[in-house]
Structures are given as structure tokens and as C-alpha cells.
Write a protein that holds these residues in place. Structure first.
Motif, PDB file in Angstrom:
ATOM      1  N   ARG A  37     -94.024  -1.877   9.172  1.00 16.85           N
ATOM      2  CA  ARG A  37     -94.230  -0.708  10.242  1.00 16.85           C
ATOM      3  C   ARG A  37     -93.327  -0.898  11.607  1.00 16.85           C
ATOM      4  NH1 ARG A  37     -97.575  -3.121  14.855  1.00 16.85           N
ATOM      5  NH2 ARG A  37     -97.301  -5.455  14.893  1.00 16.85           N
ATOM      6  N   LEU A  58    -100.840  -3.004  13.551  1.00 18.11           N
ATOM      7  CA  LEU A  58    -101.125  -1.284  13.439  1.00 18.11           C
ATOM      8  C   LEU A  58     -99.884  -0.940  13.503  1.00 18.11           C
ATOM      9  CD1 LEU A  58    -104.288  -0.951  15.772  1.00 18.11           C
ATOM     10  CD2 LEU A  58    -104.185  -1.053  13.024  1.00 18.11           C
ATOM     11  N   LEU A 106     -98.079   3.505  13.687  1.00 21.76           N
ATOM     12  CA  LEU A 106     -98.363   4.967  13.811  1.00 21.76           C
ATOM     13  C   LEU A 106     -96.954   5.921  13.564  1.00 21.76           C
ATOM     14  CD1 LEU A 106    -100.113   7.549  13.876  1.00 21.76           C
ATOM     15  CD2 LEU A 106    -100.098   7.222  16.155  1.00 21.76           C
ATOM     16  N   THR A 117     -99.199  12.831   9.862  1.00 22.49           N
ATOM     17  CA  THR A 117     -99.276  11.544  10.796  1.00 22.49           C
ATOM     18  C   THR A 117     -99.613  10.374   9.717  1.00 22.49           C
ATOM     19  OG1 THR A 117    -101.620  12.065  11.339  1.00 22.49           O
ATOM     20  CG2 THR A 117    -100.102  12.739  12.754  1.00 22.49           C
ATOM     21  N   ASP A 118     -99.209   9.258   9.907  1.00 26.11           N
ATOM     22  CA  ASP A 118     -99.336   8.065   8.995  1.00 26.11           C
ATOM     23  C   ASP A 118     -99.581   7.144   9.837  1.00 26.11           C
ATOM     24  OD1 ASP A 118     -99.288   6.033   6.926  1.00 26.11           O
ATOM     25  OD2 ASP A 118     -97.312   6.236   6.742  1.00 26.11           O
ATOM     26  N   ALA A 119    -101.142   6.635   9.745  1.00 28.80           N
ATOM     27  CA  ALA A 119    -101.694   5.331  10.462  1.00 28.80           C
ATOM     28  C   ALA A 119    -101.715   4.573   9.631  1.00 28.80           C
ATOM     29  CB  ALA A 119    -102.875   5.892  11.329  1.00 28.80           C
ATOM     30  N   LYS A 120    -101.144   3.111   9.912  1.00 32.63           N
ATOM     31  CA  LYS A 120    -101.707   2.094   8.896  1.00 32.63           C
ATOM     32  C   LYS A 120    -101.774   0.730   9.450  1.00 32.63           C
ATOM     33  CE  LYS A 120     -97.229   2.131   7.313  1.00 32.63           C
ATOM     34  NZ  LYS A 120     -96.030   1.892   6.570  1.00 32.63           N
ATOM     35  N   GLY A 172    -103.609   2.376   4.718  1.00 35.62           N
ATOM     36  CA  GLY A 172    -103.570   3.233   5.751  1.00 35.62           C
ATOM     37  C   GLY A 172    -104.148   4.642   5.259  1.00 35.62           C
ATOM     38  N   GLN A 202    -103.086   9.083   5.497  1.00 38.98           N
ATOM     39  CA  GLN A 202    -102.246   9.806   6.233  1.00 38.98           C
ATOM     40  C   GLN A 202    -103.003  11.486   6.059  1.00 38.98           C
ATOM     41  OE1 GLN A 202     -97.931  10.422   4.743  1.00 38.98           O
ATOM     42  NE2 GLN A 202     -99.011   9.456   2.853  1.00 38.98           N
TER      43      GLN A 202
END
Length: 427
Positions: A186, A196, A198, A233-236, A252, A254
Motif C-alpha cells: 500500500r 488501510l 486507497l 477505485t481500489d480500497a484495500k 480489498g 475495486q
């Protein structure tokens, strides 16, 4: 009188002589009339309170709790962290420290490098390492660098404001993703710290450079317009950091908005339009799990995604359109190119911190014609933000041109106001 004077002189000289006999300086003995060196006392107390308890570098192994660098001026902290193998939670020995020092000394601007070891009393070693490590405390490794003077004879060293841009201070590329697929890292500076993340990713497939197929009358295609946009958007959440053996792992999701700024390419005469219609606009999504491990200079990732995000592959060739599938596979109704899950993998190198070199592969499961998409991140060689994709499917293949931008919104590259943040352009 002479005997009494001799006895008095012997009594006065006895404390100093005794101290010297045991190798102790009178100034450090603490006796009345002899004050300790205030500078030495201050340095010792400061070092022990800020860094920890000094420990010898011989032996080991120890459990690393923190890695710090000092003495560097023109070098970037990102470069230094990437040069050493010391990571929090890893078992480290004196030979590992020597390897790190050799790597630091091999940098062109480094003249000398040395290491210091400090025990961290407030951080206990993990239970599974206590029978292996020589200390029950985690340790802090401090690498101290001395940089070379880069001045020319007869010229003064330029002021920092007047100096040109330093290549080592160029913001490194984000390692949280490759082209279309994520990694378990990340951000930039915290890529191996659980937490986290983003990302915002924009990708544009310009057109088909060349292709061959056995599904149409014209079996050779070249220079066809595609005009396919992928905004995502990629949240992990990184749930496990990378160690000597274990990989970094993240989970995550997407969210992807894809559309076309031109219709499906016609092989004979492409018809270009800039209007976006509802038929060419789709919202896709997926959840994923991915693992990443660094092997030598390569960062290898592999993962599994559940969702329909892989259906954007069907927009990259007219042979996966419903009408083409109906004609080639037979049927009374158009056949949609559907997929509910995807397997993906990637290999990423960093010849320079700001110019990654990578290849990734996506395989949508259950999609007609069994397409496989390869994305090659080769802008480092082309000296521009232009990359190549290779789409293979049953009955043909296409070579595509595309460009991509990835922006890490969180975490920031470094805390606000820090030297690393200023070097990376963060205000």
C-alpha cells in the motif's frame, strides 16, 4: 616532624593511586572533588533514552523492532529503505547487518556506512522467537552514513535551493498496484506496513496496433481505434506484512466505471465518435485477496478476485461482442461474455524508483473464447507513459496500446512537513 609529613602526604595520594591501579580515571570515580565529564554523561543518557540500550553487533540472532538511518543528506529515505533487508519482525544476525552495510556502501554517493544496535526495553520479542533470539527485547538498528562531497575543483558547492533536481528525490512509483491488478502493498513509504490503503486508477486503451484471427474474413487487423476508458477505485487492507519467508497479504475491493468514446472498431473502416451512450457504459466491481513477496529484485504477486470486473476484457475486441459470439459459437440469441471470478498474477521490477517495469496477467474464468490479457508496463524503456497489452483468445490475438495513471490517495508518502514529504512534493 618529617615522619608525620610523610604519613600525611601518603594519605592524600592514596585515593588517586588506588583508582589508577584499577584503570579508573579520577574524574569518573565520583569521589568528592572530582566532577564527571558533563558532555559524556549527557551523551550516554541521551543515547540510552532515545535509541535504547547499546548492544554489541557480534552474534545474534535478534528480532528487529525498528530500522533507522542517519547522516544522509541528498539521498532519499525510500532509496535507503529499499537497499537494506532489515525489516520489523525479522530475525537478523551480524552477517545480515554486514550484507546491508555492503549494499549501502555500494551506492555511488555513499563514502562510509556503519551500524549500531540498541535494545528496546519496552518492546519484547515475540513468543515464537524467544527460544531463538539472543535477547528477549526487540532491537533497533541504526545505519549511519557519510556521503561523498560532489563538488568540482574550483567550484563551490551550490546551495540546496540553487541545486538542480536530484534523481534520488523524485517521488517513487506506488507499489500498491501494477496496471489493472493490485498488489498486497500500500502506498509508497508504508508499502510493508499493515493498514488501510486507497488508490485511484485511470486507464485508457487507445487502439489495436496489430492482430490476427481466424474468426472473420479479414484475418489481419492493424491500427484500429478502441477508445475504452477504465476508471477505478481500489480500497484495500494489508493484513500481513512481508517477512523473510512469509509474503505480504491484503484483501480489498475495486469499483470500476468503464465506457467507450468510440463504437466497436470495424475492421474495414473504423467509425469514430466522441459521444458516450448508455450501451457503452458499465459499472463493474470485485473483491479480492492477494499475496506479494519480494524475490531478489522482483516483487511477485498472485491473487483471486470474485466479481464481474474481468468483463471489461470483453470490451477490448469485437470478437467478444454478443453479436460476434452468436455468429461464431452459434445460437439464436446474442451471447454475453460473462465472468464471475478471475485469477491474476504480476511481476514488478524497479530499475529506478519512479519508473517501474512490470508484467501482469488476468484470466477471466468461464468467459467464452477463454481470453487471457497480458499487460506490459514498459514505459521505462520508451521514456513515456505508453504501455502494451496482449489479448489472447481462441481463434486469434490482438496487440493493444494503452496508457495508465495510478494515484495513491492514502496513505500519504510521508507525514506532512517531514523532509521525506518535501522531497516527494507533499505539502
Amino acid at each position: 616532624m618529617n615522619a608525620a609529613a610523610a604519613l600525611l602526604a601518603l594519605a592524600l595520594l592514596a585515593p588517586s593511586a588506588g583508582a589508577q591501579a584499577f584503570g579508573v580515571s579520577p574524574q569518573g570515580s565520583g569521589l568528592p572533588g572530582f566532577a564527571a565529564d558533563p558532555a559524556t554523561a549527557t551523551v550516554s543518557a541521551s543515547t540510552q533514552s532515545l535509541l535504547g540500550i547499546p548492544m554489541p553487533l557480534e552474534g545474534g540472532p535478534w528480532v528487529v523492532g525498528d530500522v533507522q538511518f542517519s547522516g544522509y543528506k541528498s539521498l532519499s529515505l525510500y532509496i535507503l529503505q529499499n537497499k537494506v533487508r532489515a525489516r520489523r519482525g525479522a530475525l537478523f544476525t551480524a552477517s545480515d547487518v554486514t550484507v546491508d552495510l555492503e549494499a549501502l556502501k555500494g551506492m555511488p554517493s555513499v563514502e562510509k556506512a556503519e551500524a549500531r544496535l540498541y535494545g528496546i526495553p519496552e518492546q519484547a520479542a515475540p513468543e515464537n522467537y524467544r527460544t531463538i533470539a539472543v535477547s528477549t527485547m526487540m532491537v533497533r538498528i541504526v545505519y549511519r552514513l557519510t556521503e561523498k562531497e560532489l563538488t568540482l575543483p574550483g567550484l563551490d558547492r551550490p546551495a540546496p535551493e540553487a541545486a538542480g533536481p536530484d534523481a534520488s528525490k523524485v517521488p517513487p512509483a506506488s507499489l500498491s498496484g501494477v496496471v489493472m491488478t493490485p498488489t498486497a502493498y500500500r502506498g509508497v513509504n508504508q508499502y510493508n506496513t499493515p493498514g488501510l490503503g486507497l488508490d485511484i486508477n485511470a486507464m485508457y486503451f487507445i487502439g489495436r496496433l496489430y492482430g490476427k484471427n481466424s474468426l472473420s474474413q479479414h484475418q489481419t487487423n492493424f491500427i484500429d481505434r478502441l477508445g475504452v476508458w477504465n476508471l477505478s477505485t481500489d480500497a484495500k487492507m494489508q493484513v500481513q506484512s512481508e517477512g523473510d519467508i512469509r509474503p505480504a497479504m491484503a484483501v480489498g475491493a475495486q469499483g470500476i466505471f468503464t465506457f467507450r468514446d468510440s463504437p466497436q472498431p470495424a475492421i474495414t473502416q473504423p467509425n469514430v465518435t466522441v459521444n458516450v451512450s448508455a450501451k457503452t457504459t458499465r459499472a463493474l466491481g470485485e473483491t479480492y485477496v492477494v499475496a506479494t513477496k519480494k524475490f531478489w529484485k522482483a516483487r511477485v504477486s498472485g491473487g483471486y478476485a470474485y466479481g464481474n470486473a474481468a468483463e471489461r476484457v470483453a470490451l477490448l475486441t469485437e470478437f467478444l461482442s454478443p453479436q460476434a459470439l452468436q455468429f461464431n459459437l452459434g445460437g439464436t440469441n446474442p451471447i454475453e461474455a460473462k465472468s464471475k471470478d478471475t485469477v491474476f498474477a504480476s511481476v514488478l521490477f524497479l530499475p529506478k524508483p519512479s519508473y517501474p517495469l512490470a508484467i501482469e496477467v488476468l484470466r477471466p474464468n468461464g468467459m467464452p473464447l477463454k481470453p487471457i490479457l497480458f499487460n506490459f508496463k514498459i514505459g521505462y524503456f520508451l521514456k513515456m507513459n505508453f504501455d502494451i497489452s496482449f489479448l489472447k483468445f481462441q481463434g486469434g490475438w490482438d496487440m493493444l496500446g494503452q496508457f495508465q495513471f495510478r494515484y495513491t490517495h492514502f496513505p500519504r508518502t510521508a507525514p506532512r512537513g517531514s523532509a521525506a514529504a518535501k522531497a516527494a512534493g507533499v505539502r
